[in-house]
Design an enzyme around this catalytic site. Structure first.
Site, PDB file in Angstrom:
ATOM      1  N   GLU A  58       0.877  -1.184   0.000  1.00 59.85           N
ATOM      2  CA  GLU A  58       0.000   0.000   0.000  1.00 59.85           C
ATOM      3  C   GLU A  58       0.901   1.217   0.000  1.00 59.85           C
ATOM      4  OE1 GLU A  58      -3.428   0.075   0.312  1.00 59.85           O
ATOM      5  OE2 GLU A  58      -3.592  -2.100   0.291  1.00 59.85           O
ATOM      6  N   CYS A  60      -2.206   9.414   2.309  1.00 64.20           N
ATOM      7  CA  CYS A  60      -1.870   8.876   0.985  1.00 64.20           C
ATOM      8  C   CYS A  60      -2.887   9.275  -0.070  1.00 64.20           C
ATOM      9  CB  CYS A  60      -1.764   7.353   1.077  1.00 64.20           C
ATOM     10  SG  CYS A  60      -3.222   6.585   1.809  1.00 64.20           S
TER      11      CYS A  60
END
Ligand code: NAD
Length: 484
Positions: A254, A288
């Site tokens: 991720e 993110c």
């Protein structure tokens, strides 16, 4: 003062805390004042070997439990976190990661949600059956845990993301060895202790505070590691991905993002600006999925720029203990320098500064917006991971989608429109792991498959998608005929 501060924290292996075998320690600094919060043991290769050996024992203990008993442990952890999370961890989260109080509260409540969701997956590890070529043969498929999973976590949501990365592999029956960010190891130690308090066998979770090269690398390269979960930068993801492929173990990566927010011509610029600011400046842009590339259709471009400047300048920043604080400091000085370098590069190449552009105080950087940078500027191409976003105009929907896809990353996107034809057209054509219509790009949901394409990584985390990634399928067949 909290029990976590101004003391030493050892490595946590098999339920015991101890110094590193080579005797290394490091100071964890608080982003609030850049002063030491506590001293933490720094794990190396020998500690990794010990923790992995313990985790192998933990795997047998934990995967041998009945699913209902594993479910009960995760539910108990959720219950403790819900009842005591704020009293135990709120101040720690604020001081260790620089979170403002509302973000820290959200992280704790989201952690409760993640633990419950993971618990719900324990009894849903369904297998399958399928018809065979021969009538006297039966075939079935089982889901089995991978084994010992290395969990390598980042600093920006050090409790919730760690929980997401550890709780789902645990739900699937794996044991875990955690290498938390060197910026935020104390909350990781506290989280592992909570799991053990809830009934997880102590051998099934260890925490190795330390640095990437000295601790993270030997962990992911260890021959008894059967799976890897990384949430971190693309740079780290490339290294860990290569290490995983060398040993042929699955790795869920991720990674970073450079998410686009499309603002289409039919929306109210004022409302769109408020949404764009919320999606960009949460936790000072250290998210993110922050929408750091805002693409606005020409007819409302000027009005939108005026509105977002007002919104951004109105944000209250810096005082993290205040409920109205939008965000606090960046994690460290290097993060501030990166923002400044991306901004300077954009301005030198002819972009216009709309607002912000300097340090507010300490490590707190002003909400900063830049108009129309060249497409090869670092602000457009690289993840800044701070309160810095660019705004560019697009002639029409087609150009807006082309601009959204002008990125090596593909994590998340938002499309602000009331026209569902435009919204779905954009959602289908934008290259990203998630596209949210009518909302910004920063969305969380414990059941959703979070992850991206390109530089944003490989694999999906959340709900059944995580447990699928941390199990492998086994085909078992049985011969009922007279073969023997
Ligand atoms: P980072 O890559 O610097 O560090 C992440 C972890 O990797 C840390 O624990 C670090 O010590 C470890 N590490 C570093 N080098 C290593 C190596 N060679 N071998 C093994 N481990 C190593 O990331 P960060 O700065 O802590 O976190 C911010 C990044 O995380 C941003 O890029 C952000 O976009 C990303 N992130 C992604 C998601 C997502 O869901 N996609 C969520 C949150 C954060």
């Amino acid at each position: 003062m909290s029990e976590y501060f101004h003391c030493d924290h050892g490595l946590y292996i098999g339920g015991e805390q101890r110094p590193a075998i080579d005797g290394g320690w490091f100071d964890v600094l608080s982003p609030l004042d850049e002063m030491p919060l506590a001293r933490v043991a720094s794990a190396g290769e020998k500690d990794v070997a010990q923790a992995v050996a313990v985790a192998c024992k933990g795997l047998d203990l934990w995967s041998g439990l009945a699913p209902k008993d594993r479910e009960a442990v995760l539910l108990k952890a959720a219950q403790i976190m819900e009842a005591e999370g704020e009293a135990r961890y709120l101040e720690l989260l604020i001081r260790e990661s620089g979170s403002c109080i509302t973000k820290a509260r959200f992280e704790i409540s989201y952690t409760v949600d993640l633990l419950r969701t993971a618990a719900g997956e324990v009894r849903r590890l369904y297998g399958d059956t399928f018809p065979n070529d021969r009538p006297d043969r039966m075939s079935m498929v089982f889901r089995e845990p991978l084994g010992v999973v290395a969990v390598v976590s980042p600093y920006n949501a050090p409790l919730a993301l760690l929980c997401k990365m550890a709780a789902f592999p645990l739900a699937a029956g794996n044991s875990v060895v955690i290498k938390p960010s060197e910026e935020t190891p104390i909350i990781a130690l506290a989280f592992a202790k909570l799991l053990v308090e809830a009934g997880l066998p102590a051998e099934a979770v260890s925490v190795l505070p330390g640095f990437g090269v000295q601790c993270g690398a030997p962990l992911v390269n260890h021959s008894d590691i059967d799976g890897i979960a990384l949430t971190g930068s693309t740079q780290t993801g490339k290294m860990i991905g290569a290490a995983a492929m060398q040993r042929m173990v699955p790795a869920q990566l991720e990674l970073g993002g450079k998410s686009a927010l499309l603002v289409l011509r039919d929306v109210d610029p004022e409302r769109a600006a408020a949404i764009a600011v919320a999606g960009m400046f949460n936790h000072g842009g250290q998210i993110c999925m922050a929408n750091s590339r805002i693409i606005v259709e020409a007819p409302i471009y000027e009005a939108f720029c005026a509105a977002i400047k007002r919104e951004a300048e109105a944000l209250e920043i810096g005082n993290v203990f205040d409920n109205s604080c939008a965000y606090g400091p960046l994690i460290n000085r290097r993060a501030v320098e990166k923002i400044q370098a991306h901004l300077d590069d954009a301005i030198t190449r002819g972009a216009t500064l709309l607002c912000g552009g300097k340090v507010h105080e300490g490590l707190v950087y002003e909400p900063t917006l830049v108009v129309n940078p060249p497409r090869d500027a670092s602000i457009w191409r690289e993840e800044s991971f701070g309160p810095l976003a660019s705004i560019v105009p697009a002639e029409d929907l087609d150009e807006a989608i082309t601009l959204a896809n002008d990125s090596d990353y593909g994590l998340s996107a938002g499309v602000l429109t009331l026209n569902m034809q435009w919204g779905f057209t954009a959602a289908r054509r934008i290259k990203a792991g998630a596209v949210h219509i009518g909302m910004h790009s920063f969305q969380s949901n414990a059941l959703a498959p979070v992850g991206g394409s390109g530089y944003s990584g490989v694999g999906r985390s959340g709900g059944k998608f995580s447990t699928e990634e941390f199990t492998e399928l086994k085909w078992i067949s049985v011969e009922l005929g007279a073969a023997l």
